[in-house]
Design a protein around this motif. Sequence first.
Motif, PDB file in Angstrom:
ATOM      1  N   TRP A 250      -9.841   2.565  61.016  1.00 28.34           N
ATOM      2  CA  TRP A 250      -9.372   1.955  62.349  1.00 28.34           C
ATOM      3  C   TRP A 250     -10.539   1.477  63.259  1.00 28.34           C
ATOM      4  N   LEU A 251     -11.100   2.388  63.215  1.00 29.28           N
ATOM      5  CA  LEU A 251     -12.460   1.581  63.871  1.00 29.28           C
ATOM      6  C   LEU A 251     -13.176   0.348  63.726  1.00 29.28           C
ATOM      7  N   MET A 252     -13.440   0.148  62.348  1.00 26.75           N
ATOM      8  CA  MET A 252     -13.646  -0.873  61.784  1.00 26.75           C
ATOM      9  C   MET A 252     -12.806  -2.072  61.889  1.00 26.75           C
ATOM     10  N   VAL A 253     -11.499  -1.952  61.793  1.00 26.26           N
ATOM     11  CA  VAL A 253     -10.495  -2.943  61.845  1.00 26.26           C
ATOM     12  C   VAL A 253     -10.463  -3.434  63.473  1.00 26.26           C
ATOM     13  N   PHE A 254     -10.559  -2.497  64.554  1.00 20.30           N
ATOM     14  CA  PHE A 254     -10.669  -2.773  65.773  1.00 20.30           C
ATOM     15  C   PHE A 254     -11.935  -3.571  66.198  1.00 20.30           C
ATOM     16  N   PHE A 255     -13.014  -3.145  65.518  1.00 23.70           N
ATOM     17  CA  PHE A 255     -14.265  -3.729  65.922  1.00 23.70           C
ATOM     18  C   PHE A 255     -14.562  -5.427  65.183  1.00 23.70           C
ATOM     19  N   HIS A 256     -14.057  -5.468  64.214  1.00 23.46           N
ATOM     20  CA  HIS A 256     -13.980  -6.858  63.601  1.00 23.46           C
ATOM     21  C   HIS A 256     -13.039  -7.841  63.990  1.00 23.46           C
ATOM     22  N   ILE A 257     -11.903  -7.268  64.443  1.00 23.07           N
ATOM     23  CA  ILE A 257     -10.928  -8.191  65.284  1.00 23.07           C
ATOM     24  C   ILE A 257     -11.639  -8.820  66.389  1.00 23.07           C
ATOM     25  N   VAL A 258     -11.984  -7.927  67.230  1.00 18.72           N
ATOM     26  CA  VAL A 258     -12.666  -8.280  68.478  1.00 18.72           C
ATOM     27  C   VAL A 258     -13.966  -9.018  68.306  1.00 18.72           C
ATOM     28  N   TRP A 259     -14.546  -8.575  67.117  1.00 18.13           N
ATOM     29  CA  TRP A 259     -15.923  -9.442  67.046  1.00 18.13           C
ATOM     30  C   TRP A 259     -15.702 -10.911  66.549  1.00 18.13           C
ATOM     31  N   ASN A 260     -14.835 -11.100  65.297  1.00 13.13           N
ATOM     32  CA  ASN A 260     -14.562 -12.308  64.654  1.00 13.13           C
ATOM     33  C   ASN A 260     -13.703 -13.365  65.703  1.00 13.13           C
ATOM     34  N   LEU A 261     -12.918 -12.647  66.610  1.00 17.35           N
ATOM     35  CA  LEU A 261     -12.228 -13.766  67.572  1.00 17.35           C
ATOM     36  C   LEU A 261     -13.078 -14.719  68.121  1.00 17.35           C
ATOM     37  N   SER A 262     -14.515 -14.221  68.404  1.00 15.31           N
ATOM     38  CA  SER A 262     -15.142 -15.361  68.688  1.00 15.31           C
ATOM     39  C   SER A 262     -16.513 -15.876  67.993  1.00 15.31           C
ATOM     40  N   MET A 263     -17.010 -14.857  67.123  1.00 11.95           N
ATOM     41  CA  MET A 263     -18.285 -15.050  66.561  1.00 11.95           C
ATOM     42  C   MET A 263     -17.887 -15.946  65.175  1.00 11.95           C
ATOM     43  N   THR A 264     -16.754 -15.812  64.813  1.00 10.68           N
ATOM     44  CA  THR A 264     -16.487 -17.051  63.801  1.00 10.68           C
ATOM     45  C   THR A 264     -16.897 -18.438  64.115  1.00 10.68           C
ATOM     46  N   PHE A 265     -16.836 -18.651  65.382  1.00 11.00           N
ATOM     47  CA  PHE A 265     -17.075 -19.948  65.889  1.00 11.00           C
ATOM     48  C   PHE A 265     -18.604 -20.185  66.404  1.00 11.00           C
ATOM     49  N   ALA A 266     -19.586 -19.130  66.001  1.00 11.92           N
ATOM     50  CA  ALA A 266     -20.684 -19.161  66.291  1.00 11.92           C
ATOM     51  C   ALA A 266     -21.833 -20.215  65.594  1.00 11.92           C
ATOM     52  N   SER A 267     -21.264 -20.412  64.248  1.00 15.55           N
ATOM     53  CA  SER A 267     -22.164 -21.349  63.630  1.00 15.55           C
ATOM     54  C   SER A 267     -21.691 -22.803  64.130  1.00 15.55           C
ATOM     55  N   VAL A 268     -20.447 -23.130  64.078  1.00 13.88           N
ATOM     56  CA  VAL A 268     -20.157 -24.609  64.673  1.00 13.88           C
ATOM     57  C   VAL A 268     -20.541 -24.775  65.967  1.00 13.88           C
ATOM     58  N   TYR A 269     -20.488 -23.710  67.070  1.00 19.79           N
ATOM     59  CA  TYR A 269     -21.103 -23.662  68.352  1.00 19.79           C
ATOM     60  C   TYR A 269     -22.499 -24.204  68.342  1.00 19.79           C
ATOM     61  N   GLN A 270     -23.191 -23.512  67.557  1.00 26.26           N
ATOM     62  CA  GLN A 270     -24.746 -23.661  67.411  1.00 26.26           C
ATOM     63  C   GLN A 270     -25.071 -25.358  66.876  1.00 26.26           C
ATOM     64  N   LEU A 271     -24.678 -25.442  65.731  1.00 25.65           N
ATOM     65  CA  LEU A 271     -24.814 -26.659  64.973  1.00 25.65           C
ATOM     66  C   LEU A 271     -24.298 -27.706  65.752  1.00 25.65           C
TER      67      LEU A 271
END
Length: 468
Positions: A250-271
């Motif tokens: 549950w700790l991993m689930v919560f963290f990965h949802i919070v992290w990936n709601l923004s960080m999945t756009f990090a590559s396209v944001y940079q490039l």
Amino acid sequence: MNKLKIFINKIFLMVFYGNDIELLTFPNKKDRDMFIWQAVFGTVVVNLMFATFFSGIFIYFKTPDGLMGYVPTLPSIAGIFLIFSGVITEKIRNIKRVVVFLNYLSKTLILSIVWIPLLINNEYTPYIMLFIAFWGFLANAVMSIIINNWFVEVIDEKIRGRYMSARSIFTLIISATIPVIAGRFLDISTDKYVAFCVIFTVGWIFSNLESFSMSKISNPVKEEKDYIKYKFKDLFSKPLGNKEFMKFIWLMVFFHIVWNLSMTFASVYQLKYMEISYTYINLISALGAILQIFVYPVAGKMIDKYGSKLVMRIAFFFFMVHGLLYFFMVKQNAYILFFLLNINAVFINPAWALSTFNERFKIIPKQGRTIYDGFFSTVLGIAVVLGPVIGNLLRNLFLKLQLKNMELPEFRFLFLLTFIVLFIMNVIMFLNARKRSRHDENYVKFQPLKLLKKKNTYIDDSVKVYKK
């Protein structure tokens, strides 16, 4: 000449093993050495086929931003289906043969995506590429489950933290060089598509070298009584019935949802939006990899001495800082902020990679290990998929608000949200840890300065003891 050889050997042992005699004399050194070669070749593959260049090939073919949010998370999405692999993986008798086959299959499928545009080049091309890459990552995910079980069987828990640190130093040297060379090659190429084809093909060649190294590792010995026939319901009931394991889940689930709601756009944001060059991205990433050489040994020692929970909390703190740095990134400061992000990642990567792996396999029982690991990957994959889904919904909401006073608010507010939630989570975890420490008789006080002091483990000039 002999003195020079001894001197070079001492430098090698000091840099890669920290003069740790136990790491070098512990049984099964040959297998540990081959796992290092596997990691080295595998890191070349990851840097050329899985990371920046994987996102880059989709950006090159003008993949929509909404779809781009799923590209970096594709390996985790494929992991959703791993829960069904437990019934099969627990019955495998020749691990090497299965791993080598899956490695060849997965990397060949991922390689094929760069050749698809030669056959089909229209608006549907990115979707077809993503579909085929998914099957490649699925085969790779099944292979990873088997390798994890294999690794835990071979590497004793007493030295696992320090060994993983030493193994990571070898891979960091690869991460500090290969992406820079490949990135520069891509930037100066007049035909970007041909450059992508070359990069992916070289990655595929190294995947075959990875298979060769794994073929030299001993098959884990398993008694006939250990081959238990599990039922379909066991794939769910066993993990769900383990309270300690589910707390971690549950700790991993919560963290990965919070992290990936923004960080999945990090590559396209940079490039795409910050227009940071591939050369600069890989050059700064290489600098970060070099600096991690000094951080990994400290993280490994911390895990062996204080346990993985403390190191995991440290990683969560730096994850929080990462979100804040991205919030302040705009075109005017993109190159500076990207540098700071990579400095922050110097602390994130060792702490997170070592702590989560060791904590997971400390909790997972030996019997039915691949079932637990498959369940973990499935639940984590669902969380990683939910992240960009929620992120896309919020991104569209911010776009509708038409905030003219802020540059790219649809991305930057997502980064800010990640920071705020992780800040709250860090405060709660810190208070809970303090409360537990007061009632835990086995609690070891954290003394970071002691970790920096080197033990008196001077290596004798005669290195015979370290040979096989």
